[in-house]
Enzyme design. Structure first.
Site, mmCIF file in Angstrom:
data_model
loop_
_atom_site.group_PDB
_atom_site.id
_atom_site.type_symbol
_atom_site.label_atom_id
_atom_site.label_comp_id
_atom_site.label_asym_id
_atom_site.label_seq_id
_atom_site.Cartn_x
_atom_site.Cartn_y
_atom_site.Cartn_z
ATOM 1 N N HIS A 267 0.576 -1.291 0.038
ATOM 2 C CA HIS A 267 -0.049 -0.213 -0.069
ATOM 3 C C HIS A 267 0.906 1.054 0.249
ATOM 4 O O HIS A 267 0.541 2.091 -0.911
ATOM 5 C CB HIS A 267 -1.506 -0.465 1.207
ATOM 6 C CG HIS A 267 -1.911 1.132 1.107
ATOM 7 N ND1 HIS A 267 -2.872 1.170 0.826
ATOM 8 C CD2 HIS A 267 -1.158 2.494 1.975
ATOM 9 C CE1 HIS A 267 -3.351 2.191 1.144
ATOM 10 N NE2 HIS A 267 -2.583 3.321 1.408
ATOM 11 N N GLU A 268 2.017 1.161 0.968
ATOM 12 C CA GLU A 268 2.747 2.373 0.847
ATOM 13 C C GLU A 268 3.596 2.355 -0.163
ATOM 14 O O GLU A 268 4.101 3.590 -0.306
ATOM 15 C CB GLU A 268 3.061 2.092 2.362
ATOM 16 C CG GLU A 268 2.515 2.064 4.079
ATOM 17 C CD GLU A 268 1.706 3.621 3.348
ATOM 18 O OE1 GLU A 268 1.668 4.105 3.035
ATOM 19 O OE2 GLU A 268 0.430 3.159 4.965
ATOM 20 N N HIS A 271 1.958 4.943 -2.765
ATOM 21 C CA HIS A 271 1.314 6.585 -2.466
ATOM 22 C C HIS A 271 3.040 5.875 -3.076
ATOM 23 O O HIS A 271 3.345 7.661 -3.523
ATOM 24 C CB HIS A 271 1.775 6.827 -0.396
ATOM 25 C CG HIS A 271 0.401 6.103 0.063
ATOM 26 N ND1 HIS A 271 -0.656 6.898 -0.747
ATOM 27 C CD2 HIS A 271 -0.273 5.912 0.644
ATOM 28 C CE1 HIS A 271 -2.304 7.260 -0.515
ATOM 29 N NE2 HIS A 271 -1.691 5.878 0.720
ATOM 30 N N GLU A 297 -4.515 8.072 -2.829
ATOM 31 C CA GLU A 297 -4.729 6.697 -2.073
ATOM 32 C C GLU A 297 -5.465 5.847 -3.361
ATOM 33 O O GLU A 297 -5.444 4.497 -2.957
ATOM 34 C CB GLU A 297 -6.168 6.812 -1.481
ATOM 35 C CG GLU A 297 -6.241 5.787 -0.651
ATOM 36 C CD GLU A 297 -5.818 4.985 0.696
ATOM 37 O OE1 GLU A 297 -4.619 6.242 0.921
ATOM 38 O OE2 GLU A 297 -5.522 4.469 1.025
HETATM 39 MG MG MG Z 1 -3.419 5.503 1.691
#
Ligand code: MG
Length: 501
Positions: A267-268, A271, A297
């Site tokens: 997830h990160e 980003h 996101e």
């Molecule tokens: Mg996030």
């Protein structure tokens, strides 16, 4: 050259100090979450508050404001030049609306409250955090009044995180996806096509081994660890960019249920990739950052869910898991896919599956909206939280830590942030729809570890522009349409009711 007009060029040069202050604040915030000694929080709060006020003063100085006015009157500007003006005008509007004293209070309060929140969550002590939350709601309500709004005070706060977003927009998105989610959830739970739990969720892992798994996944993605990035540990995983060449991620190790730390890293990574792939010509300019939280996101969710929870990715990551985690050996690829894709109403937002996740945002959206108007008081929040969880997901938290104290956002004075998660989820499925049109063997690319093809696609469509275009314009240019919630339900139906992808 991206900036040719001499007035805009001067504006970019004169505002570099704003970027520099942002750089310093970013580094300080990263440090607060990772390595700062506990008692440093008070002084860190003062320093951050002062720097935030200084940034506001410089932005509003006659020198920069007159340059900005002059720049606005220039003709034949290119998209980057117009982007610089748009970003600075928006920052000016917000800075002019908010009195320096309030900006200082928000910054100082968040620095202190984060530290208190961390302890309160650990001790399951809502009373400890409550006075801070009361102050945070009050300060946010003040901010909303200063910023101004047409329909709802919450709109003023939403706009801080997602340009132009209104509560009524979110109500429209939720009214499209909520019935779809309920329909899919009900069918998945009754059919048993996906399990609601998996025995691997209870299996403990060694942190050393799991660190190696995470590093190897990042290596597979060609993440520039050591050169332009690093990974550390924090209570709540996050990404912080200091610039295009210094973007840092964190994760946490709970010691059990290894998919949690693994997916937080993926997830990160999503980003971080956004920031890392911004056009380097935009370094240290007002355009050198992702344009909004929702678009951000969408990138993290795209990697976490669309790529990371696909059968193709499971096949790809399986050898890495087997190499470092002995206990994985007795499970097949299909077993691991099921472990990664369990569907179950749960209490913790960050651990929620793709199907139920947005119901957690429905809850926060309602509570934030009503806290801001005073329709919900901070002292009745835990009870209302429980009732809403019951209504939406049929479960109630047994303590504050797995209820109202679970998220870091409020302690950071951020009210209005959560809806961007749902926007991101929706947008990630919209990107999937378009990437499958443009790269029909998308899933095969994942199996072949040809992640550069996916990275390039995202770079060209979204990342390289930084903040050049406002979110809606960026999406329109990339995909020829606005944000469209139907793709989210199409994806859920395809994956959970049709074909296991
Ligand atoms: Mg996030």
């Amino acid at each position: 050259m991206v900036f040719e007009n001499p007035v805009v060029k001067e504006l970019v040069e004169k505002t570099r100090v704003l970027w520099a202050i942002g750089h310093a604040l970013g580094l300080m915030s990263w440090d607060t979450e990772t390595y700062m000694p506990k008692e440093g929080s008070m002084e860190r709060g003062i320093a951050s508050g002062e720097l935030s006020v200084l940034r506001q003063k410089i932005l509003l100085s006659p020198e920069i404001q007159s340059l900005l006015e002059k720049a606005e009157k220039q003709e034949d500007l290119n998209d980057y030049e117009r982007g610089v003006i748009r970003v600075l005008k928006r920052a000016t509007r917000i800075a002019k609306a908010l009195p320096p004293k309030l900006v200082y209070e928000l910054s100082k309060t968040s620095q202190e409250a984060v530290v208190v929140w961390r302890e309160a969550r650990q001790k399951n002590d809502y009373g400890m955090f409550k006075p801070y939350l009361e102050k945070i709601v009050k300060l946010n309500r003040e901010a909303a009044d200063y910023l101004g709004y047409e329909e709802h005070p919450y709109d003023a706060l939403l706009d801080l995180y997602e340009e132009g977003l209104k509560a009524s927009d979110m109500e429209r998105v939720f009214s499209t996806i909520e019935p779809g989610i309920r329909r899919v959830l009900e069918k998945v739970l009754s059919s048993g096509a996906y399990p609601s739990e998996h025995e691997l969720e209870k299996v403990e892992y060694s942190r050393d081994a799991m660190e190696k798994v995470n590093l190897e996944i990042l290596k597979m993605f060609e993440f520039p660890l050591g050169t332009r990035s690093r990974i550390d540990v924090s209570a709540h995983p996050f990404t912080q960019h200091m610039g295009i060449k210094d973007v840092r991620v964190t994760t946490r190790y709970e010691g059990v249920d290894f998919k949690r730390t693994m997916y937080s890293v993926i997830h990160e990574y999503g980003h971080a990739l956004y920031e890392l792939q911004i056009d380097e010509r935009l370094i240290a300019t007002p355009l050198a950052g992702g344009v909004s939280l929702g678009v951000h996101e969408s990138q993290s969710r795209f990697w976490e869910n669309i790529v990371g929870r696909s059968m193709s990715f499971v096949k790809t990551v399986y050898p890495i898991l087997v190499k470092y985690l002995d206990f994985v050996r007795k499970y097949s690829v299909e077993d691991i896919y099921m472990y990664f894709n369990t569907v179950k109403p749960s209490l913790i937002r960050v651990g929620a599956d793709e199907v139920t996740y947005n119901l957690h945002i429905v809850l926060r959206f309602k509570l934030e909206k009503d806290m801001i108007t005073g329709d919900i008081r901070v002292d009745e929040l835990p009870e209302i939280w429980s009732d809403e969880m019951d209504r939406l997901l049929g479960i109630r938290p047994k303590n504050y830590s797995e209820g109202v104290l679970q998220d870091i956002h409020w302690s950071m004075c951020m009210i209005g942030y959560f809806p961007s998660y749902t926007l991101g989820n929706v947008l990630s499925t919209q990107i999937r729809h378009h990437i499958l049109n443009d790269i029909p063997d998308f899933y095969q690319k994942i199996e072949n570890r040809e992640f550069h093809v996916i990275r390039e696609y995202l770079r060209e469509k979204i990342h390289k522009w930084g903040s050049t275009y406002e979110p809606k314009e960026l999406i329109r240019r990339a995909f020829g349409e606005t944000v469209e919630p139907k793709y989210f339900i199409e994806y859920l139906e395809y994956k959970y009711l049709g074909f296991k992808i």
